[in-house]
Design an enzyme around this catalytic site. Structure first.
Site, PDB file in Angstrom:
ATOM      1  N   LYS A 104      86.407  94.246  40.441  1.00 13.56           N
ATOM      2  CA  LYS A 104      85.405  94.605  39.428  1.00 13.56           C
ATOM      3  C   LYS A 104      84.026  94.825  40.046  1.00 13.56           C
ATOM      4  CE  LYS A 104      86.572  95.340  36.150  1.00 13.56           C
ATOM      5  NZ  LYS A 104      87.281  96.611  35.810  1.00 13.56           N
ATOM      6  N   GLY A 141      83.493  97.847  41.753  1.00 14.28           N
ATOM      7  CA  GLY A 141      83.337  99.285  41.854  1.00 14.28           C
ATOM      8  C   GLY A 141      84.185  99.909  42.936  1.00 14.28           C
ATOM      9  N   ARG A 201      87.200 101.291  42.826  1.00 15.23           N
ATOM     10  CA  ARG A 201      87.806 102.559  42.440  1.00 15.23           C
ATOM     11  C   ARG A 201      86.773 103.678  42.474  1.00 15.23           C
ATOM     12  NH1 ARG A 201      91.931 105.336  43.180  1.00 15.23           N
ATOM     13  NH2 ARG A 201      93.078 103.388  42.871  1.00 15.23           N
ATOM     14  N   SER A 205      82.797  91.157  33.727  1.00 16.17           N
ATOM     15  CA  SER A 205      83.683  92.317  33.851  1.00 16.17           C
ATOM     16  C   SER A 205      85.110  91.883  34.119  1.00 16.17           C
ATOM     17  CB  SER A 205      83.210  93.228  34.990  1.00 16.17           C
ATOM     18  OG  SER A 205      82.029  93.896  34.648  1.00 16.17           O
ATOM     19  N   TYR A 212      78.040 108.119  36.188  1.00 14.77           N
ATOM     20  CA  TYR A 212      78.217 109.364  36.931  1.00 14.77           C
ATOM     21  C   TYR A 212      79.701 109.703  37.087  1.00 14.77           C
ATOM     22  CZ  TYR A 212      73.334 109.971  38.197  1.00 14.77           C
ATOM     23  OH  TYR A 212      71.978 110.197  38.162  1.00 14.77           O
ATOM     24  N   LYS A 229      87.532 101.960  32.834  1.00 10.59           N
ATOM     25  CA  LYS A 229      86.350 101.619  33.602  1.00 10.59           C
ATOM     26  C   LYS A 229      85.116 101.735  32.716  1.00 10.59           C
ATOM     27  CE  LYS A 229      88.985 101.331  37.229  1.00 10.59           C
ATOM     28  NZ  LYS A 229      89.357 100.016  37.799  1.00 10.59           N
ATOM     29  N   GLY A 230      84.170 100.843  32.956  1.00  6.74           N
ATOM     30  CA  GLY A 230      82.921 100.895  32.204  1.00  6.74           C
ATOM     31  C   GLY A 230      83.023 100.413  30.770  1.00  6.74           C
TER      32      GLY A 230
END
Length: 309
Positions: free
Chosen positions: A66, A68, A70, A157, A257, A272-273
């Protein structure tokens, strides 16, 4: 039932009876070659692109979960000289995979050309007690990428991912406060908290690798402004600068992004996110207070500080 089976059989026969008219590209760079005249085999021939081979990774994204990983791999994959493994292999942290041997591990890697480097990512490596020694035994000079974010946010997360996974699998869920607090005190044995003790895990890695072989990516910055972080990674991996501002665009709907490359646009998976659940303020302050000294110890280990409140 007989009619259904007959239909399926007919479909299969039609599929394989017609000779392929072109080379079919398969995931991972594999191709299906056209059959030669007179070749009556029904099994498609899979061959890798000419001039490619599978290699053990030149660099590994070792974590953190968790943090980042990926996003980092997907963004790094823009580079034409990078061949990224499609899945998390879990070779060095799962005993059942490690006993299969290095040849099995190499076979999990993508086919790459001689000018490319192979990169694998498995977030579980960073917190695995066994992974540093095992990776060192394979290649003591390998370059490692570690992406980190605010450890308190990482805990939330971590909980969020498990929460949604359990919902999707129709399993019972608990509020985050019940996971963070036990018998009135912070539950420091909670796995999500243990994974955020960056100093503890980093000490294990530094027993096997010098700090110059571990490049730390600021995951919080990567989300806000990916290009500078990717350029630092390019330099660390001795890659020519091929990642540019035009490779990224901000998706207002998703709030982060996305990637633009080779005329295509893509965003990370919808998992994600995800929005974090609200956390009781008192519990959150307890968590931040507990992690504060661990953060300071981590800063001393790496000779660098982060804006983790």
């Amino acid at each position: 039932m007989a009619t259904f089976l007959s239909s399926v059989l007919l479909l299969v026969l039609r599929t394989y009876a017609a000779p392929p008219e072109h080379v079919q590209v398969w995931p991972g760079g594999w191709t299906q070659a056209p059959g030669e005249a007179g070749n009556e085999t029904l099994t498609p021939s899979l061959v890798p692109p000419p001039g490619t081979a599978q290699h053990a990774p030149h660099s590994i994204i070792i974590g953190v979960r968790k943090g980042g990983t990926r996003a980092l791999l997907e963004m790094l994959d823009i580079h034409p000289e990078v061949a990224a493994a499609a899945t998390e292999v879990h070779f060095f942290d799962w005993d059942e995979n490690y006993v299969r041997g290095l040849e099995w591990y190499r076979e999990q890697m993508p086919y790459s050309y001689p000018h490319q480097i192979t990169v694998e990512k498995t977030p579980g490596y960073f917190t695995s007690p066994a992974a540093p020694a095992r990776i060192c035994a394979m290649n003591p000079s390998i370059k490692l990428l570690l992406i980190l974010r605010d450890p308190t946010e990482r805990v939330v997360s971590d909980y969020t991912q498990v929460y949604f996974n359990r919902l999707e699998n129709r399993k019972p869920v608990q509020a985050i406060e019940r996971m963070l607090v036990k018998n009135g005190a912070l539950n420091t044995r909670y796995k999500a908290i243990q994974r955020s003790l960056y100093d503890v895990h980093m000490r294990n890695w530094l027993q096997y690798f010098p700090l110059r072989q571990i490049h730390i990516v600021d995951g919080d910055t990567l989300i806000r402004d990916p290009l500078p972080e990717l350029q630092r990674v390019e330099r660390f991996l001795d890659l020519p600068p091929r990642i540019h501002a035009s490779n990224f665009y901000f998706n207002q709907t998703k709030g982060f992004y996305c990637i633009r490359s080779d005329g295509h646009e893509r965003c990370l998976h919808e998992s994600k996110g995800r929005p974090h659940p609200p956390v009781n303020g008192t519990v959150l302050r307890q968590l931040r207070s507990y992690l504060r000294q661990h953060n300071r110890d981590f800063y001393r280990l790496i000779g660098r500080t982060f804006n983790w409140h």
